[in-house]
Design a protein around this motif. Structure first.
Motif, PDB file in Angstrom:
ATOM      1  N   ALA A 165       0.817  -1.213   0.000  1.00 45.27           N
ATOM      2  CA  ALA A 165       0.000   0.000   0.000  1.00 45.27           C
ATOM      3  C   ALA A 165       0.850   1.262   0.000  1.00 45.27           C
ATOM      4  O   ALA A 165       0.620   2.171  -0.797  1.00 45.27           O
ATOM      5  N   ARG A 166       1.835   1.314   0.875  1.00 49.08           N
ATOM      6  CA  ARG A 166       2.704   2.484   0.936  1.00 49.08           C
ATOM      7  C   ARG A 166       4.075   2.147   0.365  1.00 49.08           C
ATOM      8  O   ARG A 166       4.636   1.099   0.657  1.00 49.08           O
ATOM      9  N   SER A 167       4.582   3.032  -0.447  1.00 50.13           N
ATOM     10  CA  SER A 167       5.889   2.844  -1.086  1.00 50.13           C
ATOM     11  C   SER A 167       6.011   1.482  -1.771  1.00 50.13           C
ATOM     12  O   SER A 167       6.805   0.633  -1.356  1.00 50.13           O
ATOM     13  N   PRO A 168       5.213   1.260  -2.809  1.00 51.07           N
ATOM     14  CA  PRO A 168       5.308  -0.010  -3.526  1.00 51.07           C
ATOM     15  C   PRO A 168       6.712  -0.238  -4.067  1.00 51.07           C
ATOM     16  O   PRO A 168       7.406   0.708  -4.449  1.00 51.07           O
ATOM     17  N   ARG A 169       7.144  -1.494  -4.088  1.00 52.63           N
ATOM     18  CA  ARG A 169       8.503  -1.844  -4.494  1.00 52.63           C
ATOM     19  C   ARG A 169       8.552  -2.004  -6.019  1.00 52.63           C
ATOM     20  O   ARG A 169       8.778  -3.087  -6.545  1.00 52.63           O
ATOM     21  N   CYS A 170       8.350  -0.904  -6.723  1.00 51.98           N
ATOM     22  CA  CYS A 170       8.264  -0.937  -8.188  1.00 51.98           C
ATOM     23  C   CYS A 170       9.558  -1.440  -8.839  1.00 51.98           C
ATOM     24  O   CYS A 170       9.519  -2.025  -9.915  1.00 51.98           O
ATOM     25  N   PHE A 171      10.697  -1.218  -8.194  1.00 54.70           N
ATOM     26  CA  PHE A 171      11.971  -1.659  -8.747  1.00 54.70           C
ATOM     27  C   PHE A 171      12.047  -3.183  -8.840  1.00 54.70           C
ATOM     28  O   PHE A 171      12.817  -3.720  -9.640  1.00 54.70           O
ATOM     29  N   ALA A 172      11.221  -3.871  -8.049  1.00 49.44           N
ATOM     30  CA  ALA A 172      11.234  -5.336  -8.042  1.00 49.44           C
ATOM     31  C   ALA A 172      10.016  -5.925  -8.741  1.00 49.44           C
ATOM     32  O   ALA A 172       9.782  -7.131  -8.679  1.00 49.44           O
ATOM     33  N   CYS A 173       9.249  -5.090  -9.427  1.00 48.12           N
ATOM     34  CA  CYS A 173       7.971  -5.517 -10.016  1.00 48.12           C
ATOM     35  C   CYS A 173       8.110  -5.808 -11.506  1.00 48.12           C
ATOM     36  O   CYS A 173       8.546  -4.949 -12.275  1.00 48.12           O
ATOM     37  N   ASN A 174       7.727  -7.005 -11.922  1.00 48.01           N
ATOM     38  CA  ASN A 174       7.810  -7.334 -13.346  1.00 48.01           C
ATOM     39  C   ASN A 174       6.648  -6.750 -14.142  1.00 48.01           C
ATOM     40  O   ASN A 174       6.598  -6.873 -15.362  1.00 48.01           O
ATOM     41  N   LEU A 175       5.713  -6.088 -13.448  1.00 46.50           N
ATOM     42  CA  LEU A 175       4.604  -5.415 -14.122  1.00 46.50           C
ATOM     43  C   LEU A 175       4.883  -3.915 -14.319  1.00 46.50           C
ATOM     44  O   LEU A 175       4.070  -3.208 -14.898  1.00 46.50           O
ATOM     45  N   GLU A 176       6.023  -3.459 -13.836  1.00 52.30           N
ATOM     46  CA  GLU A 176       6.316  -2.025 -13.839  1.00 52.30           C
ATOM     47  C   GLU A 176       6.230  -1.393 -15.230  1.00 52.30           C
ATOM     48  O   GLU A 176       5.731  -0.282 -15.385  1.00 52.30           O
TER      49      GLU A 176
END
Length: 249
Positions: A228-239
């Motif tokens: 919810a807070r500060s999503p870990r976008c750097f580790a997301c394959n959907l980014e």
């Protein structure tokens, strides 16, 4: 008396009043056709493929041995983490081994058993009420249809979908918990906030044979990466296909 001159046809044509201009009404805009949101099936397919890639083995994280235990655990999971529920049910299901034990449990004792999950008084009423209904109306077996399972005390559509999908493998809907609600909006799979409307949108754009697994995958993703807070976008394959306003990269 002076002689009056006859009006010629040409003069009559000139003196003829010009027709009043026609009233022009503004054309009504065509009714907007309500379509599922979004309308790009290729993007939806890409999201599903990336979830399959990231979470091929996603399952329900509530520990259970049968549909009854899954029902009770799901009731307990309201406003509580699965980790805490699993801690509580480890001893709970040893003490209450079947539906009769739960139906005729001492409310005060049951309240103390489930107290760590929060809202323990309401949950106790729901567990005892649902267990009695299962005995009285359904022969001691957790029902297998949405219509029947929704008649159990303390059971709403999310709980029903969990039990039908995970407990019986019946894809009757999509589980919309807080994680699915948040991620469905972030991924632009819906623009609604109401869980019922979100579920209807997801049921429209997600193939039915993916409903059960899709819910597990989105919940796993919401707990591990897209928090919810500060999503870990750097580790997301959907980014690369996510357009959320609160991305961190």
């Amino acid at each position: 008396m002076p002689h009056s001159r006859k009006t010629t046809p040409l003069e009559k044509k000139k003196t003829k009043l010009a027709p009043a201009p026609k009233k022009t009404s503004k054309a009504k805009p065509p009714k907007r056709r309500v379509t599922p949101y979004p309308t790009n099936p290729k993007r939806v397919a890409a999201i599903l493929a990336k979830l399959d890639e990231a979470y091929p083995g996603a399952v329900c994280e509530l520990k259970h041995a049968n549909p009854l235990q899954l029902l009770i655990s799901t009731i307990l999971s309201a406003q509580c983490t699965d980790v805490r529920v699993n801690q509580v049910t480890q001893s709970l299901y040893k003490k209450y081994r079947d539906v009769k034990a739960l139906a005729y449990a001492d409310p005060a004792e049951l309240e103390q058993e489930i107290r760590p999950t929060g809202f323990f008084r309401n949950k106790t009423k729901a567990i005892i009420g649902a267990s009695k209904a299962i005995i009285d109306k359904f022969g001691g077996q957790v029902p297998r249809t949405m219509e029947e399972i929704l008649t159990l005390p303390g059971v709403a559509r999310k709980t029903a979908n969990v039990v039908l999908g995970t407990g019986y493998g019946i894809a009757n809907g999509v589980v919309v918990d807080t994680h699915v609600q948040r991620l469905a909006r972030r991924l632009e799979l819906t623009k609604h906030e109401d869980p019922k409307k979100i579920e209807q949108d997801l049921m429209t754009i997600i193939p039915q044979n993916k409903w059960i697994q899709f819910s597990h995958q989105l919940i796993w993703h919401g707990r591990r990466v897209c928090v919810a807070r500060s999503p870990r976008c750097f580790a997301c394959n959907l980014e690369s296909i996510c357009n959320s306003n609160d991305k961190t990269v």
